[in-house]
Scaffold this active site. Structure first.
Site, PDB file in Angstrom:
ATOM      1  N   LYS A   1      43.751  26.283   0.687  1.00 20.31           N
ATOM      2  CA  LYS A   1      43.164  26.790   1.932  1.00 20.31           C
ATOM      3  C   LYS A   1      43.364  25.849   3.123  1.00 20.31           C
ATOM      4  O   LYS A   1      42.486  25.693   3.970  1.00 20.31           O
ATOM      5  CB  LYS A   1      41.670  27.067   1.734  1.00 20.31           C
ATOM      6  CG  LYS A   1      41.408  28.162   0.721  1.00 20.31           C
ATOM      7  CD  LYS A   1      39.943  28.417   0.481  1.00 20.31           C
ATOM      8  CE  LYS A   1      39.354  27.450  -0.509  1.00 20.31           C
ATOM      9  NZ  LYS A   1      38.096  27.900  -1.109  1.00 20.31           N
TER      10      LYS A   1
ATOM     11  N   ASP B   1      33.022  28.542  -6.654  1.00 25.07           N
ATOM     12  CA  ASP B   1      32.210  29.560  -5.967  1.00 25.07           C
ATOM     13  C   ASP B   1      32.175  30.893  -6.723  1.00 25.07           C
ATOM     14  O   ASP B   1      31.182  31.610  -6.694  1.00 25.07           O
ATOM     15  CB  ASP B   1      32.666  29.772  -4.508  1.00 25.07           C
ATOM     16  CG  ASP B   1      34.159  29.977  -4.350  1.00 25.07           C
ATOM     17  OD1 ASP B   1      34.892  29.879  -5.342  1.00 25.07           O
ATOM     18  OD2 ASP B   1      34.600  30.233  -3.210  1.00 25.07           O
TER      19      ASP B   1
HETATM   20  C1  BGC Z   1      40.400  28.059  -4.587  1.00 25.51           C
HETATM   21  C2  BGC Z   1      39.381  28.592  -5.546  1.00 25.51           C
HETATM   22  C3  BGC Z   1      38.264  29.259  -4.792  1.00 25.51           C
HETATM   23  C4  BGC Z   1      38.807  30.294  -3.845  1.00 25.51           C
HETATM   24  C5  BGC Z   1      37.743  31.013  -3.052  1.00 25.51           C
HETATM   25  C6  BGC Z   1      40.835  29.129  -3.626  1.00 25.51           C
HETATM   26  O1  BGC Z   1      41.683  28.580  -2.663  1.00 25.51           O
HETATM   27  O2  BGC Z   1      41.531  27.578  -5.279  1.00 25.51           O
HETATM   28  O3  BGC Z   1      38.881  27.570  -6.357  1.00 25.51           O
HETATM   29  O4  BGC Z   1      37.405  29.849  -5.711  1.00 25.51           O
HETATM   30  O5  BGC Z   1      39.707  29.689  -2.960  1.00 25.51           O
HETATM   31  O6  BGC Z   1      36.984  30.151  -2.292  1.00 25.51           O
END
Ligand code: BGC
Length: 707
Positions: free
Chosen positions: A197, A232
């Site tokens: 992200k 999460d």
């Molecule tokens: C992460 C996950 C997370 C998801 C939603 C992804 O980029 O790798 O661990 O659950 O985003 O937040």
């Protein structure tokens, strides 16, 4: 209906009126043609490349199932990491007390406190504070990020109002939601595999994120302890399951995306060692890394190539909130460059990466007005352009193609998970109500996305089966869920005797022996019962909920390997046995009498004909004596957890931080020595020696004097 056919002339006209030739003569025919072909064909190509007809979503669902299996077989078996969450039991509703949750997700950071009131009162009060994560911290150092978290937490904890109560002397416990791929090493520790992200914080990958937080809390003087580290998705599943037993899957569709689900432990070949006694565990799929069969456009490829993690998180980059606006922006820039959409010059503002955000395209898609005024003003703000109606329509077509693909692929992913579960336990998913808990801003705020997702699920499952699959928004479930998991895994619970119901049953079941050797033992009900003089205890075990054996004493000779098996089997038998049942359970040719005190299980193995009630009392007596010496026997779990001892405070003081200094080692050895001494005063060679608490305490006092 394709917009190219209906709106192209307008685009052409626009072009003609604005852009005369160098000689001042309008280049009508050529210009009109080239624009019509250009913008229209870019749009058509985008729509074709984004298309998700039935065969595509079918393929994606099946590949998701296959990748899940491969990831469960062996670590690295597929793009899906299928991470073991160490959450083997979900909140029961009995959780009580004050717990905190920290949520480090995509764009925001949240601190939350929750007062839990048990079955009757459930969530008594909550308070939270939310902050955007400053951009610079997403690219800074690990220390900076965790210091920010710890200091926000410190400020938040200071403002605790009277609605929240922490029993005297107890440390505040945290459920830490960390929404990035973490390889869990226990319920309260895990190594960050990589950032996603858009985060690129240095010095965290490869480290235990709980240790990073603990260090920051230490630096900031925050006296709290992480009891559960959760993704999460896992928090969302726990939070939703608290209210609804049919929740088996949780999906986040926000800045990033991911899904978790309840898996049978016998379907996880890579799970070595003790398996949870419930036979179930939550698997964090990390489905954002899925990639097989996803229809991609040139804009996706370019965006991926320019990202900080090229080639990774392809599913996430096609379906999640961080990227949808950016894919649309890239398509619009190409249309502007090659087809002069918005005029001759490419608007500067539009050329800035991530200038068009998913909330912008969402807001534009909600505009139902005839002149698409809202679309116009968003384009003005974001791209700095005055747009014509036909241009606005083109923009909407672009957004819709990308959002449609995102929603449908997410739906296919959900079906992939559900069909995997159904294949392994026929009829338990599709033939009954099964709830998929959803959270995340994209799902919550984007109605078109939601309905595309639902359409794909219905198309794939058929209208009958899909009636059983309830896709439900679970708002902020992950925060409460993390607090609940902190409670479930709390190290500081007070004693919870679970005996009352069982005693009633046991009285009918028990029988009299005629011995006087051990004297009378007072039962819970206050009756005096005599017990046998040929009591023979095979072993005593003290285990925590995760199955770690904290103390073991065998009165029969067993090989080490056999002992391990015994400990594993006993753990599986007792942990999570329905509290409605007795605390006596057959074990091989013997039986185990057990009793739970907060996070610790005490188990005795005795003959099948022995008096259960008497042994239950023995356990309680042992616990009372331990309590006498260790202030709260539940904390023994911590004491035995060597790295949590703070030797400067002694065994009665707070235990925070890690220390494996000779002093701490020596302290641990003393504690263990003392526990075994107490046990020997109590049971010797498998026989009960003494049942008077006072006598044992006095005897221990004498031993202390000898030292
Ligand atoms: C992460 C996950 C997370 C998801 C939603 C992804 O980029 O790798 O661990 O659950 O985003 O937040």
């Amino acid at each position: 209906m394709s917009v190219a056919a209906t709106t192209s002339p307008a685009v052409g006209t626009l072009y003609v009126s604005r852009f005369p030739t160098s000689r001042g003569m309008p280049r009508v025919t050529m210009a009109l043609r080239s624009n019509v072909v250009s913008v229209g064909s870019i749009l058509t190509k985008l729509q074709q490349d984004c298309a998700t007809p039935f065969p595509v979503i079918r393929h994606v669902a099946d590949s998701m199932t296959a990748d899940m299996r491969a990831g469960l077989a062996v670590d690295g078996g597929s793009n899906l990491k299928m991470i073991l969450s160490y959450v083997d039991s979900l909140p029961s509703g009995n959780e009580k007390g004050l717990f905190y949750a920290l949520d480090l997700g995509g764009t925001n950071f949240r601190a939350l406190r929750v007062q839990l009131g048990g079955k009757e009162d459930r969530v008594v009060a909550t308070e939270f504070e939310q902050l955007s994560i400053p951009q610079e911290l997403m690219f800074g150092t690990s220390e900076e990020l965790f210091d920010f978290i710890a200091s926000t937490l410190a400020g938040f904890a200071e403002k605790e109002s009277e609605k929240f109560h922490l029993p005297h002397g107890r440390q505040r416990e945290i459920g830490f939601t960390f929404s990035f791929p973490v390889k869990q090493t226990s319920i309260d520790s895990g190594i960050l595999m990589k950032w996603t992200k858009g985060f690129a914080v240095s010095g965290t990958a490869g480290r235990d994120v709980v240790a990073c937080l603990n260090e920051a809390m230490e630096r900031q003087g925050v006296d709290m302890r992480v009891s559960a580290l959760v993704n999460d998705t896992v928090g969302t599943l726990a939070g939703a399951r608290y209210w609804d037993d049919d929740v088996l899957v949780a999906v986040i569709l926000g800045t990033g995306t991911n899904a978790c689900y309840v898996e049978r432990t016998d379907c996880i070949p890579k799970l070595q060692g003790p398996k949870s006694s419930s036979g179930r565990t939550i698997i964090n799929t990390e489905w954002g890394a899925f990639s097989d069969g996803i229809p991609l456009t040139v804009f996706d490829r370019d965006m991926d190539a320019a990202s900080i993690n090229p080639g990774e998180q392809i599913f996430e980059k096609t379906i999640s909130g961080m990227y949808l606006g950016e894919i649309a922006r890239r398509a619009l820039v190409t249309m502007a460059e090659e087809g002069s959409l918005f005029g001759m010059a490419v608007p500067n503002k539009l050329s800035t990466p991530f200038a068009l955000r998913t909330p912008d395209i969402c807001a534009m898609q909600q505009d139902n007005s005839d002149d698409l005024q809202a679309v116009g003003s968003i384009l003005h703000n974001v791209a700095g352009v005055e747009s014509s109606l036909s241009e606005r329509r083109i923009v909407l077509e672009v957004c819709d193609a990308i959002v449609r693909r995102g929603g449908r692929l997410a739906g296919a992913g959900i079906v992939g998970i559900l069909q995997k579960m159904e294949q392994d336990s026929k009829g338990t998913i599709f033939n009954k109500r099964t709830v998929v808990a959803m959270d995340g801003g994209l799902y919550e705020h984007y109605p078109q996305y939601r309905s595309y997702l639902q359409d794909a699920v219905t198309e794939l499952l058929g209208s009958e089966t899909s009636k059983n699959i309830v896709i439900e928004h679970s708002k902020d479930g992950s925060g409460i869920g993390a607090a609940l998991l902190a409670a479930t895994n709390s190290k500081s619970e007070t004693l919870i005797p679970t005996l009352c119901v069982d005693i009633t049953i046991a009285v009918d079941y028990s029988y009299e022996h005629n011995s006087t050797k051990l004297g009378n033992i007072s039962t819970e009900k206050g009756k005096n019962r005599q017990i046998s003089d040929d009591l023979s205890i095979r072993f005593i075990l003290l285990q925590n909920r995760q199955g770690k054996t904290r103390l073991a004493k065998y009165y029969v000779p067993l090989e080490d390997s056999e002992k391990h098996k015994v400990e594993y089997e006993v753990h599986r038998l007792v942990v999570n046995r329905d509290p409605k049942f007795t605390n006596f359970v057959e074990f091989r040719t013997h039986k185990v009498i057990y009793r739970r005190y907060a996070g610790l299980f005490f188990a005795l193995c005795v003959d099948i004909t022995d008096n259960e009630l008497a042994y239950l009392e023995c356990i309680h007596l042992f616990v009372e004596i331990l309590d006498h010496f260790f202030s709260n026997v539940c904390e023994l779990d911590l004491v035995f957890n060597f790295h949590k001892i703070n030797p400067s405070k002694g065994i009665h003081g707070p235990r925070r931080g890690s220390d494996d200094s000779p002093h701490a080692r020596c302290l641990l050895a003393c504690v263990l020595f003392m526990v075994y001494l107490i046990l020997d005063e109590f049971i010797l060679a498998g026989e009960l020696q003494e049942t008077s608490k006072r006598a044992i305490i006095e005897r221990m006092g004498e031993l202390e004097k000898l030292e």
